[in-house]
Design a protein around this motif. Structure first.
Motif, PDB file in Angstrom:
ATOM      1  N   PRO A  98       0.810  -1.224   0.000  1.00  0.00           N
ATOM      2  CA  PRO A  98       0.000   0.000   0.000  1.00  0.00           C
ATOM      3  C   PRO A  98       0.841   1.272   0.000  1.00  0.00           C
ATOM      4  CG  PRO A  98       0.070  -0.950   2.193  1.00  0.00           C
ATOM      5  CD  PRO A  98       0.715  -1.950   1.276  1.00  0.00           C
ATOM      6  N   VAL A  99       0.301   2.304  -0.627  1.00  0.00           N
ATOM      7  CA  VAL A  99       0.852   3.657  -0.521  1.00  0.00           C
ATOM      8  C   VAL A  99       0.340   4.240   0.787  1.00  0.00           C
ATOM      9  CG1 VAL A  99       0.851   5.976  -1.506  1.00  0.00           C
ATOM     10  CG2 VAL A  99       0.973   3.973  -3.011  1.00  0.00           C
ATOM     11  N   ILE A 100       1.233   4.826   1.577  1.00  0.00           N
ATOM     12  CA  ILE A 100       0.815   5.421   2.848  1.00  0.00           C
ATOM     13  C   ILE A 100       1.235   6.886   2.906  1.00  0.00           C
ATOM     14  CG2 ILE A 100       0.988   3.211   4.041  1.00  0.00           C
ATOM     15  CD1 ILE A 100       3.543   4.446   5.420  1.00  0.00           C
ATOM     16  N   THR A 101       0.595   7.622   3.793  1.00  0.00           N
ATOM     17  CA  THR A 101       0.925   9.032   3.995  1.00  0.00           C
ATOM     18  C   THR A 101       1.762   9.197   5.255  1.00  0.00           C
ATOM     19  OG1 THR A 101      -1.032   9.465   5.344  1.00  0.00           O
ATOM     20  CG2 THR A 101      -1.267   9.678   2.931  1.00  0.00           C
ATOM     21  N   ALA A 102       2.361  10.359   5.390  1.00  0.00           N
ATOM     22  CA  ALA A 102       3.140  10.658   6.594  1.00  0.00           C
ATOM     23  C   ALA A 102       2.243  10.612   7.830  1.00  0.00           C
ATOM     24  CB  ALA A 102       3.794  12.030   6.458  1.00  0.00           C
ATOM     25  N   THR A 103       1.006  11.045   7.672  1.00  0.00           N
ATOM     26  CA  THR A 103       0.065  11.025   8.795  1.00  0.00           C
ATOM     27  C   THR A 103      -0.248   9.602   9.225  1.00  0.00           C
ATOM     28  OG1 THR A 103      -0.944  13.105   8.072  1.00  0.00           O
ATOM     29  CG2 THR A 103      -2.236  11.715   9.562  1.00  0.00           C
ATOM     30  N   GLN A 104      -0.460   8.718   8.262  1.00  0.00           N
ATOM     31  CA  GLN A 104      -0.723   7.322   8.600  1.00  0.00           C
ATOM     32  C   GLN A 104       0.451   6.713   9.359  1.00  0.00           C
ATOM     33  OE1 GLN A 104      -1.780   6.214   4.441  1.00  0.00           O
ATOM     34  NE2 GLN A 104      -3.421   5.023   5.395  1.00  0.00           N
TER      35      GLN A 104
ATOM     36  N   ARG B 206       7.475   1.625  15.964  1.00  0.00           N
ATOM     37  CA  ARG B 206       8.679   1.903  16.757  1.00  0.00           C
ATOM     38  C   ARG B 206       9.957   1.598  15.973  1.00  0.00           C
ATOM     39  NH1 ARG B 206       7.960   5.374  20.090  1.00  0.00           N
ATOM     40  NH2 ARG B 206       9.807   4.681  21.247  1.00  0.00           N
ATOM     41  N   ARG B 207       9.842   0.836  14.909  1.00  0.00           N
ATOM     42  CA  ARG B 207      10.981   0.484  14.064  1.00  0.00           C
ATOM     43  C   ARG B 207      10.602   0.720  12.609  1.00  0.00           C
ATOM     44  NH1 ARG B 207      13.019   0.333  18.371  1.00  0.00           N
ATOM     45  NH2 ARG B 207      14.440  -1.225  19.266  1.00  0.00           N
ATOM     46  N   ILE B 208      11.489   1.343  11.868  1.00  0.00           N
ATOM     47  CA  ILE B 208      11.292   1.533  10.428  1.00  0.00           C
ATOM     48  C   ILE B 208      12.458   0.879   9.713  1.00  0.00           C
ATOM     49  CG2 ILE B 208      11.160   3.199   8.537  1.00  0.00           C
ATOM     50  CD1 ILE B 208       9.862   5.160  10.455  1.00  0.00           C
ATOM     51  N   LEU B 209      12.140  -0.071   8.846  1.00  0.00           N
ATOM     52  CA  LEU B 209      13.153  -0.764   8.067  1.00  0.00           C
ATOM     53  C   LEU B 209      13.072  -0.277   6.623  1.00  0.00           C
ATOM     54  CD1 LEU B 209      12.666  -4.407   9.424  1.00  0.00           C
ATOM     55  CD2 LEU B 209      14.074  -2.550  10.351  1.00  0.00           C
ATOM     56  N   LEU B 210      14.192   0.236   6.112  1.00  0.00           N
ATOM     57  CA  LEU B 210      14.263   0.744   4.736  1.00  0.00           C
ATOM     58  C   LEU B 210      14.984  -0.273   3.872  1.00  0.00           C
ATOM     59  CD1 LEU B 210      15.244   4.489   5.397  1.00  0.00           C
ATOM     60  CD2 LEU B 210      12.962   3.461   5.257  1.00  0.00           C
ATOM     61  N   SER B 211      14.267  -0.860   2.943  1.00  0.00           N
ATOM     62  CA  SER B 211      14.824  -1.938   2.136  1.00  0.00           C
ATOM     63  C   SER B 211      15.793  -1.419   1.072  1.00  0.00           C
ATOM     64  CB  SER B 211      13.692  -2.706   1.451  1.00  0.00           C
ATOM     65  OG  SER B 211      14.203  -3.757   0.669  1.00  0.00           O
ATOM     66  N   SER B 212      16.735  -2.256   0.722  1.00  0.00           N
ATOM     67  CA  SER B 212      17.690  -1.915  -0.339  1.00  0.00           C
ATOM     68  C   SER B 212      17.094  -2.107  -1.726  1.00  0.00           C
ATOM     69  CB  SER B 212      18.947  -2.782  -0.206  1.00  0.00           C
ATOM     70  OG  SER B 212      18.609  -4.160  -0.289  1.00  0.00           O
TER      71      SER B 212
ATOM     72  N   HIS C  72      18.158   8.987   3.360  1.00  0.00           N
ATOM     73  CA  HIS C  72      16.703   8.922   3.468  1.00  0.00           C
ATOM     74  C   HIS C  72      16.233   8.692   4.898  1.00  0.00           C
ATOM     75  CE1 HIS C  72      17.370   7.520  -0.850  1.00  0.00           C
ATOM     76  NE2 HIS C  72      16.744   8.674  -0.945  1.00  0.00           N
ATOM     77  N   ILE C  73      17.138   8.304   5.768  1.00  0.00           N
ATOM     78  CA  ILE C  73      16.753   8.022   7.148  1.00  0.00           C
ATOM     79  C   ILE C  73      16.147   9.256   7.818  1.00  0.00           C
ATOM     80  CG2 ILE C  73      17.664   7.474   9.445  1.00  0.00           C
ATOM     81  CD1 ILE C  73      19.586   5.523   8.124  1.00  0.00           C
ATOM     82  N   ALA C  74      16.761  10.428   7.582  1.00  0.00           N
ATOM     83  CA  ALA C  74      16.288  11.662   8.215  1.00  0.00           C
ATOM     84  C   ALA C  74      14.846  11.997   7.827  1.00  0.00           C
ATOM     85  CB  ALA C  74      17.212  12.817   7.852  1.00  0.00           C
TER      86      ALA C  74
ATOM     87  N   ALA D 152      12.022  12.397  10.737  1.00  0.00           N
ATOM     88  CA  ALA D 152      11.272  13.632  10.947  1.00  0.00           C
ATOM     89  C   ALA D 152       9.789  13.354  11.181  1.00  0.00           C
ATOM     90  CB  ALA D 152      11.450  14.562   9.755  1.00  0.00           C
ATOM     91  N   ILE D 153       9.286  12.267  10.572  1.00  0.00           N
ATOM     92  CA  ILE D 153       7.878  11.908  10.742  1.00  0.00           C
ATOM     93  C   ILE D 153       7.657  11.198  12.071  1.00  0.00           C
ATOM     94  CG2 ILE D 153       5.966  10.570   9.774  1.00  0.00           C
ATOM     95  CD1 ILE D 153       7.349  10.869   7.020  1.00  0.00           C
ATOM     96  N   LEU D 154       8.607  10.319  12.421  1.00  0.00           N
ATOM     97  CA  LEU D 154       8.533   9.568  13.680  1.00  0.00           C
ATOM     98  C   LEU D 154       9.838   9.760  14.448  1.00  0.00           C
ATOM     99  CD1 LEU D 154       6.842   6.106  12.958  1.00  0.00           C
ATOM    100  CD2 LEU D 154       6.011   7.925  14.441  1.00  0.00           C
ATOM    101  N   PRO D 155       9.986  10.853  15.176  1.00  0.00           N
ATOM    102  CA  PRO D 155      11.250  11.172  15.853  1.00  0.00           C
ATOM    103  C   PRO D 155      11.706  10.120  16.860  1.00  0.00           C
ATOM    104  CG  PRO D 155       9.802  13.083  15.797  1.00  0.00           C
ATOM    105  CD  PRO D 155       8.981  11.914  15.366  1.00  0.00           C
ATOM    106  N   ASP D 156      10.754   9.391  17.449  1.00  0.00           N
ATOM    107  CA  ASP D 156      11.118   8.424  18.489  1.00  0.00           C
ATOM    108  C   ASP D 156      11.344   7.015  17.952  1.00  0.00           C
ATOM    109  OD1 ASP D 156      10.949  10.384  20.443  1.00  0.00           O
ATOM    110  OD2 ASP D 156       8.801  10.039  20.742  1.00  0.00           O
TER     111      ASP D 156
END
Length: 262
Positions: A189-195, A202-208, A217-219, A223-227
């Motif tokens: 799915p396409v998601i928004t920053a608000t979603q 609590r964890r964001i994994l950015l695939s290669s 791209h991590i920053a 910025a959307i989820l500072p914690d």
């Protein structure tokens, strides 16, 4: 001989295939692991493993822009495809001329079945059984998180896209003890920053892959989820369902240990 693919279609071959075209990178690597150096005559431009095949084998286009003319020149007696990675229209056209075996994989058990079946259709039963046995041993020793970690797995940027619930990636996340916060949504799915901000992630994994996420791209996600903890991960380990799975458990275990420290 009669074979059944993972779409429950029947394929008949008089003899073991001697001219194979693979339309899927992870299954190309499996064919290499099965020792089919001479038999594989065509691969896609995304079939980067093994490097020798990537450099030397005839490329038939991409997974979703297949050049039927090149395939016709190769005169394959077997084509190996995948329901998700290849376009249905392309596969259906190829089926009119060639035996096409199609995989459909959402779980590790599906991957085991695929490896076993490809081993059977290519006359590499023992080699396939050995690969499955070793993968099972690796995953049996995997120690996942004891408490599920709310996680989002990103595959694309602009727009943001994540792995949903009915995907192989979702199943790999579950095996590691990550809880996919977008697991109730289908496919990618396409998601928004608000979603994302409201997801409890609590964890964001950015695939290669397929989007080549980098450190820069991590920053954007931070910025959307500072914690949340944001990190790059090897997409092949989460989405390649052939012999790359031999390496996945050790990679996942290292990832889990690093996550425990954060």
């Amino acid at each position: 001989m009669l074979f059944i693919d993972q779409l429950h279609r029947q394929i008949t071959l008089d003899n073991p295939p001697r001219r194979i075209v693979s339309l899927v990178p992870s299954q190309t690597e499996l064919l290499y692991s099965l020792g089919l150096e001479k038999e594989v005559v065509g691969i896609t431009k995304f079939c980067v493993h093994p490097l020798t095949w990537f450099r030397e084998k005839t490329r038939i286009g991409g997974t979703k822009n297949i050049h039927s003319g090149i395939i016709r020149q190769l005169s394959p007696d077997l084509i190996i495809a995948n329901k998700e990675e290849n376009l249905a229209a392309d596969v259906e056209l190829l089926m009119q001329e060639y035996p096409v075996w199609v995989s459909n994989i959402q779980t590790l058990e599906d991957a085991y079945s695929m490896i076993t079946s490809v081993g059977a259709i290519t006359d590499r039963v023992d080699a396939a059984a050995s690969i499955v046995s070793r993968i099972k041993a690796g995953f049996s020793s995997l120690q996942p998180f004891t408490t599920a970690v709310p996680t989002a797995y990103f595959i694309w940027r602009d727009p943001w896209m994540v792995a949903g619930g009915d995907t192989f990636i979702h199943h790999m996340l579950q095996l590691c003890g990550f809880r996919n916060v977008f697991g109730e949504q289908p496919r990618y799915p396409v998601i928004t920053a608000t979603q994302l901000a409201n997801s409890g992630c609590r964890r964001i994994l950015l695939s290669s892959e397929p989007y080549p996420f980098k450190e820069k791209h991590i920053a954007e996600l931070q910025a959307i989820l500072p914690d949340a903890h944001v990190q790059l991960v090897d997409g092949e380990m989460f989405s390649w369902y052939g012999s790359r799975l031999l390496e996945a458990p050790a990679y996942f275990q290292t990832l889990i240990k690093k996550q425990h420290k954060n």
